[in-house]
Structures are given as C-alpha cells and as structure tokens.
Design an enzyme around this catalytic site. Structure first.
Site, PDB file in Angstrom:
ATOM      1  N   GLU A   1       8.964 -10.646   5.673  1.00 45.20           N
ATOM      2  CA  GLU A   1       8.954  -9.188   5.469  1.00 45.20           C
ATOM      3  C   GLU A   1       7.711  -8.580   6.131  1.00 45.20           C
ATOM      4  OE1 GLU A   1      11.239  -7.058   4.252  1.00 45.20           O
ATOM      5  OE2 GLU A   1       9.743  -5.715   5.086  1.00 45.20           O
TER       6      GLU A   1
ATOM      7  N   GLU B   1       2.473  -1.696   2.222  1.00 38.84           N
ATOM      8  CA  GLU B   1       2.431  -0.968   0.955  1.00 38.84           C
ATOM      9  C   GLU B   1       2.118   0.496   1.240  1.00 38.84           C
ATOM     10  OE1 GLU B   1       0.066  -2.921  -2.064  1.00 38.84           O
ATOM     11  OE2 GLU B   1       0.888  -4.851  -1.471  1.00 38.84           O
TER      12      GLU B   1
ATOM     13  N   PHE C   1      -3.887   0.311  14.413  1.00 40.99           N
ATOM     14  CA  PHE C   1      -4.777  -0.691  13.810  1.00 40.99           C
ATOM     15  C   PHE C   1      -6.089  -0.874  14.576  1.00 40.99           C
ATOM     16  CE2 PHE C   1      -2.810  -2.544  10.061  1.00 40.99           C
ATOM     17  CZ  PHE C   1      -1.641  -1.804  10.063  1.00 40.99           C
TER      18      PHE C   1
ATOM     19  N   TYR D   1      -8.688   1.333  13.661  1.00 44.04           N
ATOM     20  CA  TYR D   1      -9.670   2.109  12.888  1.00 44.04           C
ATOM     21  C   TYR D   1     -10.734   1.192  12.305  1.00 44.04           C
ATOM     22  CZ  TYR D   1      -6.817   6.289  13.190  1.00 44.04           C
ATOM     23  OH  TYR D   1      -6.141   7.375  13.662  1.00 44.04           O
ATOM     24  N   ALA D   2     -11.970   1.475  12.677  1.00 41.50           N
ATOM     25  CA  ALA D   2     -13.083   0.742  12.058  1.00 41.50           C
ATOM     26  C   ALA D   2     -13.248   1.256  10.629  1.00 41.50           C
ATOM     27  CB  ALA D   2     -14.360   0.979  12.853  1.00 41.50           C
ATOM     28  N   GLY D   3     -13.786   0.437   9.763  1.00 43.82           N
ATOM     29  CA  GLY D   3     -13.967   0.853   8.373  1.00 43.82           C
ATOM     30  C   GLY D   3     -14.773  -0.168   7.606  1.00 43.82           C
TER      31      GLY D   3
ATOM     32  N   CYS E   1      -2.500  -9.309   1.564  1.00 41.77           N
ATOM     33  CA  CYS E   1      -1.927 -10.108   2.649  1.00 41.77           C
ATOM     34  C   CYS E   1      -2.857 -10.488   3.790  1.00 41.77           C
ATOM     35  CB  CYS E   1      -0.672  -9.426   3.157  1.00 41.77           C
ATOM     36  SG  CYS E   1       0.604  -9.497   1.891  1.00 41.77           S
TER      37      CYS E   1
HETATM   38  N1  LIG Z   1       2.793  -6.860  -0.811  1.00 45.55           N
HETATM   39  C1  LIG Z   1       3.183  -6.674   0.446  1.00 45.55           C
HETATM   40  O1  LIG Z   1       2.998  -5.598   1.012  1.00 45.55           O
HETATM   41  C2  LIG Z   1       3.854  -7.761   1.209  1.00 45.55           C
HETATM   42  C3  LIG Z   1       3.944  -9.051   0.709  1.00 45.55           C
HETATM   43  N2  LIG Z   1       4.554 -10.041   1.444  1.00 45.55           N
HETATM   44  C4  LIG Z   1       4.702 -11.379   0.883  1.00 45.55           C
HETATM   45  O2  LIG Z   1       5.762 -11.342  -0.068  1.00 45.55           O
HETATM   46  C5  LIG Z   1       5.489 -12.226  -1.151  1.00 45.55           C
HETATM   47  C6  LIG Z   1       5.501 -11.456  -2.456  1.00 45.55           C
HETATM   48  O3  LIG Z   1       4.446 -10.529  -2.423  1.00 45.55           O
HETATM   49  P1  LIG Z   1       4.344  -9.361  -3.516  1.00 45.55           P
HETATM   50  O4  LIG Z   1       5.669  -8.741  -3.685  1.00 45.55           O
HETATM   51  O5  LIG Z   1       3.192  -8.518  -3.106  1.00 45.55           O
HETATM   52  O6  LIG Z   1       3.974 -10.223  -4.811  1.00 45.55           O
HETATM   53  P2  LIG Z   1       3.837  -9.749  -6.332  1.00 45.55           P
HETATM   54  O7  LIG Z   1       2.783 -10.595  -6.909  1.00 45.55           O
HETATM   55  O8  LIG Z   1       3.735  -8.276  -6.388  1.00 45.55           O
HETATM   56  O9  LIG Z   1       5.247 -10.134  -6.966  1.00 45.55           O
HETATM   57  C7  LIG Z   1       5.714 -11.441  -7.120  1.00 45.55           C
HETATM   58  C8  LIG Z   1       6.646 -11.472  -8.329  1.00 45.55           C
HETATM   59  O10 LIG Z   1       7.286 -12.745  -8.401  1.00 45.55           O
HETATM   60  C9  LIG Z   1       7.436 -13.065  -9.781  1.00 45.55           C
HETATM   61  N3  LIG Z   1       7.718 -14.508  -9.918  1.00 45.55           N
HETATM   62  C10 LIG Z   1       6.875 -15.543  -9.737  1.00 45.55           C
HETATM   63  N4  LIG Z   1       7.531 -16.714  -9.925  1.00 45.55           N
HETATM   64  C11 LIG Z   1       8.811 -16.411 -10.211  1.00 45.55           C
HETATM   65  C12 LIG Z   1       9.971 -17.185 -10.485  1.00 45.55           C
HETATM   66  N5  LIG Z   1       9.960 -18.524 -10.464  1.00 45.55           N
HETATM   67  N6  LIG Z   1      11.121 -16.542 -10.772  1.00 45.55           N
HETATM   68  C13 LIG Z   1      11.156 -15.186 -10.787  1.00 45.55           C
HETATM   69  N7  LIG Z   1      10.094 -14.401 -10.512  1.00 45.55           N
HETATM   70  C14 LIG Z   1       8.940 -15.008 -10.227  1.00 45.55           C
HETATM   71  C15 LIG Z   1       6.153 -12.594 -10.410  1.00 45.55           C
HETATM   72  O11 LIG Z   1       6.266 -12.428 -11.806  1.00 45.55           O
HETATM   73  C16 LIG Z   1       5.941 -11.271  -9.663  1.00 45.55           C
HETATM   74  O12 LIG Z   1       6.538 -10.181 -10.344  1.00 45.55           O
HETATM   75  C17 LIG Z   1       4.145 -12.880  -0.819  1.00 45.55           C
HETATM   76  O13 LIG Z   1       4.399 -14.081  -0.143  1.00 45.55           O
HETATM   77  C18 LIG Z   1       3.492 -11.885   0.127  1.00 45.55           C
HETATM   78  O14 LIG Z   1       2.590 -12.495   1.009  1.00 45.55           O
HETATM   79  C19 LIG Z   1       5.113  -9.789   2.669  1.00 45.55           C
HETATM   80  C20 LIG Z   1       5.074  -8.529   3.206  1.00 45.55           C
HETATM   81  C21 LIG Z   1       4.439  -7.412   2.522  1.00 45.55           C
HETATM   82  O1  LIG Z   2       2.206  -9.120   4.921  1.00 44.91           O
HETATM   83  C1  LIG Z   2       1.931  -8.094   4.325  1.00 44.91           C
HETATM   84  O2  LIG Z   2       1.747  -8.005   3.126  1.00 44.91           O
HETATM   85  C2  LIG Z   2       1.777  -6.805   5.054  1.00 44.91           C
HETATM   86  O3  LIG Z   2       0.375  -6.697   5.407  1.00 44.91           O
HETATM   87  C3  LIG Z   2       0.048  -5.475   6.072  1.00 44.91           C
HETATM   88  O4  LIG Z   2       0.361  -4.354   5.236  1.00 44.91           O
HETATM   89  P1  LIG Z   2      -0.591  -3.850   4.046  1.00 44.91           P
HETATM   90  O5  LIG Z   2      -1.547  -4.937   3.678  1.00 44.91           O
HETATM   91  O6  LIG Z   2       0.298  -3.306   3.007  1.00 44.91           O
HETATM   92  O7  LIG Z   2      -1.407  -2.613   4.623  1.00 44.91           O
HETATM   93  P2  LIG Z   2      -2.024  -2.225   6.046  1.00 44.91           P
HETATM   94  O8  LIG Z   2      -1.679  -0.819   6.313  1.00 44.91           O
HETATM   95  O9  LIG Z   2      -1.705  -3.196   7.091  1.00 44.91           O
HETATM   96  O10 LIG Z   2      -3.587  -2.275   5.745  1.00 44.91           O
HETATM   97  C4  LIG Z   2      -4.238  -3.496   5.450  1.00 44.91           C
HETATM   98  C5  LIG Z   2      -5.739  -3.268   5.403  1.00 44.91           C
HETATM   99  O11 LIG Z   2      -6.234  -3.027   6.725  1.00 44.91           O
HETATM  100  C6  LIG Z   2      -7.052  -1.869   6.720  1.00 44.91           C
HETATM  101  N1  LIG Z   2      -6.950  -1.216   8.052  1.00 44.91           N
HETATM  102  C7  LIG Z   2      -5.736  -0.924   8.569  1.00 44.91           C
HETATM  103  C8  LIG Z   2      -5.634  -0.332   9.820  1.00 44.91           C
HETATM  104  C9  LIG Z   2      -6.802  -0.049  10.565  1.00 44.91           C
HETATM  105  O12 LIG Z   2      -6.783   0.464  11.713  1.00 44.91           O
HETATM  106  N2  LIG Z   2      -8.002  -0.367  10.008  1.00 44.91           N
HETATM  107  C10 LIG Z   2      -8.113  -0.942   8.766  1.00 44.91           C
HETATM  108  O13 LIG Z   2      -9.250  -1.234   8.302  1.00 44.91           O
HETATM  109  C11 LIG Z   2      -6.520  -1.007   5.591  1.00 44.91           C
HETATM  110  O14 LIG Z   2      -7.495  -0.100   5.137  1.00 44.91           O
HETATM  111  C12 LIG Z   2      -6.178  -2.071   4.561  1.00 44.91           C
HETATM  112  O15 LIG Z   2      -7.310  -2.416   3.801  1.00 44.91           O
HETATM  113  C13 LIG Z   2       0.877  -5.353   7.354  1.00 44.91           C
HETATM  114  O16 LIG Z   2       0.578  -4.100   7.985  1.00 44.91           O
HETATM  115  C14 LIG Z   2       2.369  -5.441   7.047  1.00 44.91           C
HETATM  116  O17 LIG Z   2       3.125  -5.409   8.254  1.00 44.91           O
HETATM  117  C15 LIG Z   2       2.635  -6.753   6.303  1.00 44.91           C
HETATM  118  O18 LIG Z   2       4.000  -6.853   5.950  1.00 44.91           O
END
Ligand SMILES: NC(=O)C1=CN([C@@H]2O[C@H](COP(=O)(O)OP(=O)(O)OC[C@H]3O[C@@H](n4cnc5c(N)ncnc54)[C@H](O)[C@@H]3O)[C@@H](O)[C@H]2O)C=CC1
Ligand SMILES: O=C(O)[C@H]1O[C@H](OP(=O)(O)OP(=O)(O)OC[C@H]2O[C@@H](n3ccc(=O)[nH]c3=O)[C@H](O)[C@@H]2O)[C@H](O)[C@@H](O)[C@@H]1O
Length: 440
Positions: free
Chosen positions: A154, A158, A255, A257-259, A266
């Site tokens: 994915e 966020e 991506f 932007y310095a900060g 992730c």
């Molecule tokens: N948060 C993000 O923006 C993104 C996250 N990912 C990836 O997706 C995965 C999930 O990330 P999040 O959604 O942020 O995690 P999260 O921590 O928000 O949610 C994970 C959920 O899975 C549940 N869970 C754990 N074990 C389970 C089981 N055996 N059966 C049913 N439910 C169970 C937990 O209770 C929790 O609600 C990670 O590998 C992350 O790296 C990928 C792209 C974007």
């Molecule tokens: O694997 C994931 O979980 C996700 O991780 C990031 O998404 P996310 O962490 O939700 O947010 P971003 O917008 O990427 O920002 C990540 C961090 O980088 C920082 N950032 C982003 C952009 C930039 O130019 N400079 C910078 O410092 C943001 O402030 C933030 O702390 C990726 O952008 C998603 O494509 C990916 O699916």
C-alpha cells in the site's frame, strides 16, 4: 466480490472502506475489541479526512462489517487482505509476528480457494513465510485447500489516505498464480478505470518495491535536510534551492521540503528494516544508513537551535508548540519529531504549552506521566507567556497567523519554524526574531 481485511488500522480500515465503497462485500477483522466496538458504533478510531463518511455509508448499506470473530471473517472473503502492523523489532527488522498470526488464523479456518494478500509492508520473502504458515495449519487439520499468496503493498499517505486509495498512482501486485492475478485485476479495475495503472510482477519484486519507494522518498528528505543545514552555514536559502532544483523535470518538486526530520510509522521503520534486510544478506546499504543517521540528527535540530538561543539550561523557560502530529491532517504521533523535541525541552527544565488541531488527545497518552506539558485550546492561547513559538507541524491553520496578536501573547518575539511555513520576511517585518530550517 467477497473480501476480508485483517487489521483495521490506517491501512486496513481505508482498504476495507474503499473496497466496500466500490460495491464489494467486506468484513474487517481486528483483535482489538475497542476498535471494533467504536467502528460498530458508527465512529472511527483514527482521524483521517473523509473516512468516517465512507465507513458510515457502507455500514448502512450492509457492505461493510466489523468483527473480532476470526471464524466469521475467515470464512467470508475469497480475497483475504493481511493489513496488520509490522513494527520495528529491537534490531530494526520488521516484526512479522502479527502477519504470521493472521496467516495462521486463515489457515486454521479456510475451506475453499483463497487469495491471501500481504498488504502490510513486509520484507522480501515474507510471502513464502505466509504460505508456509498456512500450509502448516492446513497440515495440522489434515486437509488440503488451494490458495495463492500475493503481495499488494500500500502506498497511501496518512491525511490523504482515502484520496490515495481511490486514485492511486499505481497498484502493485506481486503474484504468480493466474487466478489470483485475475481476481486482483477484477477487484482493482474500478480504481484504474481511466487508464490501467496495475503493475503485475513477481512477489519478491513487489515486496521490495514498497521499501524502495519509501526509502527513495526518505532519501530526498534527508538530502534536503543536510543541504538546509549547509545553507544556514554558508548563508544560502534552502527554499530558493528547492525551487531551483525542483524545476528540473528529472528531479521534480515532491518531497524536497527541508524540516525538523521525517517521522511517522513508516519512513523511519521501513528505512531501518531495509538496511537490516540487506545486512542479513551480507550487503551494506551505505546511502540508506546515512539517510537514517541524518534524520536522527535532524530531529534534534530544533532543540539545538532553542538551546543555542536560550542556553543549555532551560529552567524557567516556557515554549509554545504548534503541532504534535508527525504531519498535518492526522492524529498519528508515531515517531513524530515533536516527541523528541518535547522530551529534550522538558529534560532541560523548560515547560511546553502545545496546540494541535487533532493530536492533543493522542499527545496526552504519549506524554502521560511527563510533567511540564500543557495543552491550549487555540494556537494563540498556546503562545501566552511563552519565550518563543516553535512550529513542528505545518497544519494549514498555522500558515497565515495573526503575527501582531502572537506578539502580544509571547514574552519574547522569537519564532522557531521547524517546517519553514512562514518564511523569514513576514515574521521579521512584525518584529520577530525568526529561525527557520536552512533559511538565511
Ligand atoms: N499507516 C500508513 O500510512 C501505512 C502503513 N503501511 C503498512 O501497513 C501495515 C499496517 O499499518 P497501520 O495500518 O498503520 O497499522 P496499525 O497499527 O494502525 O493497525 C494494525 C491493526 O492490526 C491489528 N491486528 C494485529 N494483529 C492482528 C491479528 N492477528 N488479527 C487481526 N487484527 C490484528 C491491530 O489491532 C491494529 O488495529 C504496516 O505494515 C505498515 O507499514 C503501508 C502504507 C501506509
Ligand atoms: O508506507 C507508508 O506508511 C507511507 O509512508 C509515507 O506516508 P506518510 O508517512 O503517511 O506521510 P508522508 O507525507 O510521506 O510524510 C512522512 C514524513 O516526511 C516528512 N516530509 C515529507 C515531505 C517533505 O518534503 N519533507 C518532509 O520532511 C513529513 O513531515 C512526515 O514527517 C509515504 O508517503 C506513503 O507513500 C507510504 O504509503
């Protein structure tokens, strides 16, 4: 199509909700009973723009259900998404216990053909572990049921998760089973109607593509942060440099932007996990090791600037903090730069008055037991009696503040802008001492 999503976090909930929005019949499973209760009460446990409406609409239409009952969930879907967490282990590698446990849940109960899809971010080779876990459970039951394991990482961000899922740049599917590829194409067809953006590849390439994307984005940020620090030293302005290089089509503006460092659940964990995967295979990823080190240092930059200005001993000093979430439009504080900053300020004796549009509740949980942190109902109220304003998250509501009003609240007219939201000129015209990141 009948779909089950295991894990209702940021990814699982968005996946389940958006698939049901396209007419699929979706059951979402989670082991966290509180989350499922909240969802069944028509609310959502996270802040994500646009998500609640989709969830409510599809629950109402009977296409989206939430349960803690693995039996019900595992007998439902033909496509079974695993979207559970993969947090960093102590050594930086991805902890796969939740993924494997979800796979076992499926193996223990499946009675007909399933496509088991890894949506979680998982290291290369995880699909093989998922397959092995399912086969083991089937063997324990003494049955043989056909299934395929696919990788479908994915890429949503966020704060823009619904938009990203509904209109993806691309959909990566790693699979070698024809029936699985057919079903995944059918499932995603409504999301890529105007032009097909589904890329089918082998499973290991799909798994690596996810880490490569996050690592590339993190690299751009660390690169810019290092240059920002250099810009300060040599009297250049990183914002001018950003526009100057971003206009090159080969580089682009995204991506850059310095900060005060990248955070979130992730980038930090995925960069570490990729470095670890490489080292397990006898390879050193020198660039990414440096990317991570540079980010760790960058998260300390704001505290260093504050101490350079006010001294190492911050007892008696009070700071206004705008932004706690790791980025705007989310309440997520996982690995947020605000965490390290608050800890450093408080350890040096300062107190902090913070405001964040949605993350204050999460912050109370994160900083529970830590004295010296208070919360203000508005950005302006946070400034009352503070020795400086520190901006950590670039929420839109912070971008055009009433500088004159802020001056009346602050004890000293000093701004540390960790996201370069204001630019130097405007605050300086209002009589502020302005400290940005890489700004002259
Ligand atoms: N948060 C993000 O923006 C993104 C996250 N990912 C990836 O997706 C995965 C999930 O990330 P999040 O959604 O942020 O995690 P999260 O921590 O928000 O949610 C994970 C959920 O899975 C549940 N869970 C754990 N074990 C389970 C089981 N055996 N059966 C049913 N439910 C169970 C937990 O209770 C929790 O609600 C990670 O590998 C992350 O790296 C990928 C792209 C974007
Ligand atoms: O694997 C994931 O979980 C996700 O991780 C990031 O998404 P996310 O962490 O939700 O947010 P971003 O917008 O990427 O920002 C990540 C961090 O980088 C920082 N950032 C982003 C952009 C930039 O130019 N400079 C910078 O410092 C943001 O402030 C933030 O702390 C990726 O952008 C998603 O494509 C990916 O699916």
């Amino acid at each position: 199509m009948k779909v089950t999503v295991i894990g209702t976090g940021y990814v699982g909930l968005v996946t389940g909700a958006c698939l049901s929005e396209m007419g699929n019949d979706v059951v979402c499973l989670d082991v966290n009973a509180d989350k499922i209760r909240v969802l069944n009460e028509g609310d959502i446990p996270i802040y994500e723009p646009g998500l609640k409406e989709i969830v409510q609409r599809n629950v109402g239409a009977g296409r989206l259900k939430f349960t803690t009952d693995a039996e019900q969930a595992c007998s439902h879907g033909t496509i079974m998404f695993i979207a559970v967490g993969t947090p960093p282990d102590e050594d930086g590698s991805a902890d796969l216990q939740y993924v494997v446990s979800a796979a076992r849940d499926i193996g223990r109960r499946m009675t007909d053909y399933k496509v088991v899809v890894d949506k979680s971010t998982v290291p290369v080779g995880t699909a093989d572990r998922v397959r092995a876990a399912i086969l083991e459970e089937l063997a324990n039951r003494g049955v043989s049921v056909p299934f395929a394991v696919a990788s479908n990482p994915e890429f949503l961000k966020e704060g823009a998760a619904v938009e990203d899922f509904m209109r993806p740049d691309r959909i990566i599917v790693g699979a070698d089973d024809e029936q699985a590829i057919f079903l995944m194409r059918a499932l995603y067809a409504p999301f890529v109607r105007n032009h097909d953006r589904m890329l089918v590849m082998d499973v290991r390439s799909a798994e690596l593509t996810k880490y490569a994307a996050n690592a590339m984005l993190a690299t751009r940020i660390s690169f810019m942060n290092e240059l920002a620090n250099l810009a300060e030293t040599v009297g250049a302005d990183i914002e001018s440099v950003r526009v100057g290089i971003g206009s090159d089509a080969r580089i682009g503006y995204s991506f850059l932007y310095a900060g005060c460092g990248y955070g979130g659940s992730c980038f930090p964990k995925d960069v570490k996990a990729l470095v670890k995967t490489a080292s397990e295979h006898g390879r050193e990823l020198q660039v990414l090791t440096a990317v991570e080190r540079a980010n760790e240092a960058q998260k300390r930059v704001l505290a260093e600037k504050v101490k350079r200005r006010f001294g190492e001993d911050l007892r008696g000093k009070h700071f206004a903090l705008w932004g706690l979430a790791f980025k705007p439009d989310t309440d997520d504080m996982r690995d947020a730069p605000s965490r390290e900053l608050v800890m450093e300020l408080v350890e040096a004796g300062a107190t902090v008055g913070a405001h964040d549009p949605v993350a204050m509740e999460e912050s109370r949980r994160v900083f529970a037991g830590l004295g010296g942190v208070s919360y203000a109902p508005t950005p302006l109220a946070a400034c009352e009696g503070a020795d400086a304003l520190i901006v950590v998250t670039e929420w839109k509501a912070f971008r055009s503040p009433d500088f004159a009003a802020i001056r009346t609240q602050l004890r000293q007219a000093v701004i540390f802008d960790g996201r370069n939201v204001f630019g130097a000129e405007l605050p300086r015209r209002h009589g502020f001492e302005y400290h940005g990141i890489g700004r002259c």
